[in-house]
Design a protein around this motif. Sequence first.
Motif, PDB file in Angstrom:
ATOM      1  N   MET A   1      38.391  45.490  44.057  1.00 56.86           N
ATOM      2  CA  MET A   1      37.150  46.244  44.167  1.00 56.86           C
ATOM      3  C   MET A   1      36.767  46.836  42.824  1.00 56.86           C
ATOM      4  SD  MET A   1      36.241  46.110  47.296  1.00 56.86           S
ATOM      5  CE  MET A   1      35.214  47.511  47.576  1.00 56.86           C
ATOM      6  N   LEU A   2      37.723  47.533  42.237  1.00 58.42           N
ATOM      7  CA  LEU A   2      37.462  48.153  40.940  1.00 58.42           C
ATOM      8  C   LEU A   2      38.290  47.419  39.887  1.00 58.42           C
ATOM      9  CD1 LEU A   2      37.683  51.872  42.057  1.00 58.42           C
ATOM     10  CD2 LEU A   2      35.667  50.427  41.893  1.00 58.42           C
ATOM     11  N   SER A   3      37.859  47.562  38.637  1.00 55.27           N
ATOM     12  CA  SER A   3      38.618  46.940  37.563  1.00 55.27           C
ATOM     13  C   SER A   3      39.981  47.634  37.463  1.00 55.27           C
ATOM     14  CB  SER A   3      37.864  47.084  36.243  1.00 55.27           C
ATOM     15  OG  SER A   3      36.511  46.761  36.448  1.00 55.27           O
ATOM     16  N   ALA A   4      41.009  46.836  37.187  1.00 56.01           N
ATOM     17  CA  ALA A   4      42.351  47.394  37.096  1.00 56.01           C
ATOM     18  C   ALA A   4      42.492  48.234  35.829  1.00 56.01           C
ATOM     19  CB  ALA A   4      43.380  46.270  37.093  1.00 56.01           C
ATOM     20  N   VAL A   9      47.179  41.133  38.817  1.00 51.99           N
ATOM     21  CA  VAL A   9      47.492  40.605  40.145  1.00 51.99           C
ATOM     22  C   VAL A   9      47.676  39.110  40.010  1.00 51.99           C
ATOM     23  CG1 VAL A   9      46.719  40.406  42.519  1.00 51.99           C
ATOM     24  CG2 VAL A   9      46.060  42.393  41.154  1.00 51.99           C
ATOM     25  N   ARG A  10      48.862  38.630  40.427  1.00 51.47           N
ATOM     26  CA  ARG A  10      49.123  37.198  40.298  1.00 51.47           C
ATOM     27  C   ARG A  10      49.415  36.598  41.661  1.00 51.47           C
ATOM     28  NH1 ARG A  10      49.979  35.895  35.056  1.00 51.47           N
ATOM     29  NH2 ARG A  10      50.261  37.689  33.687  1.00 51.47           N
ATOM     30  N   GLN A  14      49.789  32.731  38.827  1.00 54.34           N
ATOM     31  CA  GLN A  14      48.494  32.646  38.152  1.00 54.34           C
ATOM     32  C   GLN A  14      47.655  33.884  38.492  1.00 54.34           C
ATOM     33  OE1 GLN A  14      47.491  30.011  36.138  1.00 54.34           O
ATOM     34  NE2 GLN A  14      49.640  29.411  36.358  1.00 54.34           N
ATOM     35  N   PRO A  15      46.821  34.323  37.531  1.00 51.24           N
ATOM     36  CA  PRO A  15      45.924  35.444  37.866  1.00 51.24           C
ATOM     37  C   PRO A  15      45.034  35.050  39.049  1.00 51.24           C
ATOM     38  CG  PRO A  15      45.884  34.990  35.510  1.00 51.24           C
ATOM     39  CD  PRO A  15      46.694  33.903  36.145  1.00 51.24           C
ATOM     40  N   VAL A  16      44.800  35.998  39.910  1.00 51.42           N
ATOM     41  CA  VAL A  16      44.008  35.720  41.117  1.00 51.42           C
ATOM     42  C   VAL A  16      42.551  35.499  40.748  1.00 51.42           C
ATOM     43  CG1 VAL A  16      43.145  36.741  43.243  1.00 51.42           C
ATOM     44  CG2 VAL A  16      45.535  36.998  42.629  1.00 51.42           C
TER      45      VAL A  16
END
Lengths: 219, 401
Positions: A1-4, A9-10, A14-16
């Motif tokens: 939802m918001l920028s980390a 998050v993988r 791989q990055p989601v």
Amino acid sequence: MLSATAGAVRLDGQPVTVEQRRAFGYLPEERGLYPKMRVGEQLRYFARLHGVDRSAAAARTSALLERLELAPRVDDVLETLSLGNQQRAQIAAALVHDPTALILDEPFSGLDPLAVDVLAELLRERVEGGVPLLFSSHQLELVERLCDDLVILNHGRVVAAASVDELRRSGGDAYELHVQSGSDLDWVGAIPGVRMVALRRGTDGDQVAAFELGRADAE
Amino acid sequence: MSTGVAWWRLVAAREVSTRIRDKVFLISTGVLLALVLGGIVIGGLLGAGAPAYDVAVIDRAGAELVVGTEQQLRAQTGASGAAVTATEVVDEATARAAVDAERVDAALVPTGDGYALVGRDEVPPDLFAAASSALSLSVLRTNAEQTGTTVQRLTAGSMLIEDVTATDAVPADVVSGIGFVMALVFFMTSIAFGIAIAQSVVAEKENRIVEILAAALPLRALLWGKVAGNSLLALAQVLAVGVVAVVGVLIVGDLGTVPAVGVAGVWFVAFFAVGFLALASLWSVAGSLATRQQDLQATTVPGQVVLLVPYLVALSGNDRAIEIASFVPIASSMTMPVRLVAGDVAWWQPVVSLLLAAVAAALLIRLGARWYERTLLQTSRRTTYRELLRRPTGGVPRAAS
């Protein structure tokens, strides 16, 4: 939802991607559905937003409502449901598109004990089908029953992060010592092998020391 | 798996299906249509537009002249409902007093050399023309009989009828009336559906459903769906009003004005669609700035002002101002139809104006989408327009792409 703010998050290393993320099932802390929409119609809508076709959306909606014992209310307007039933509908909305991963914030809060069992069973099935589940809860016995790994947060800080078995092993046995005298119980923490968890005053004026005995040391 | 989803269509379909089952919406639409139909039919039956005069007379000849005047008035105005009724009074003084007290519209009193038609401030020109013709005709008839001939023979070849070259010419009062009704319909419908869009957006924030939606689809698609769904509903309502208005005119039977107004009506629908679209995404922003329904009172003010100012210009009757406004996007939706009904517009003018409005709509939808994305997930407090303009990036929580 918001920028980390930090971390990543993988999924399978791989990055989601956005597409993958949209296939997740999400139950936010702030509950919400369309209050004036019918339960079944609402679930079909969410399924279709997630790319499920019309017939599959209908099939999954009725199957899920059956499972959550909400089938008789399928054509009722959401706001006419009891809070407990609204909570079930909310959970159904997070599950209806057969998510590839589940992120549920306090899924069990507001549910009666029977519904808790139904949901726990439902979630267990999904997990056994290979769907990772991340959920938060204050009901520790549920956490112990359902989880493989857990992270304990205290005021936003990670206090423990490990598998349930590891935590159980490292935690050892927990005790509380109640003393009626007014004397201090600081000394308990000084005993080798004892790890003080909390010192407090009990409801009846007792001094209470909560402590753990590390298994290795206590033997 | 979800890349091929036509999100906006799903969202639009939900907006439409929710709205057309909403009792408030159904009732208000029904009332609007009933008002339009009732207004036209009742207006037509009461002879609105068809003149009706009450004339005081003091003798039998005067009363007969009034009957002739009615026939002339009907022939001259083309209004079959036109009526002139005689009220007999005892003498000229009473007749003049009745005019002065506005109990009658005029008085027909004999003078040595014919009649005087007495009005209070003025004599209605159409009544005067009709009475004048009726009197000439009646005198002509009497004189013709005395000389052993007929009126037809005496007046053969003297018929002068009125005609106009413009096939779509519409009477001036009808023009201004229809033009203003079109401006009013755009104004009212835009505000009603605009606020409905804002309410629909803020309801999703209030119900906390926006988080679930944001996790499932791009916010932009959510916005487009809302805009598409509500624009469709607004257009459908305007078309329904148009159909009902035509039906009303058919019931009353005054078909003469329908084809001419029809062309302007088609333009009006086009201008309505583009003008409404231009504002629609900004109405969504009015919703996404708010966190509760009450905030809408403040956040929808700019939208209402943007509509009210050109509406007032359209009503002002100031030709120069209307002409300028008819090329300003959004304002053109209220002013160009007014000019088109009047029929004094070169063909390229509405085309250029419509293109300008379409370009503005495309730009505003993009701008609206950007603002919407920036403000939608701010659920803790109201965002102001000033903040929106001041901080082009950051500041408010932003959806991850």
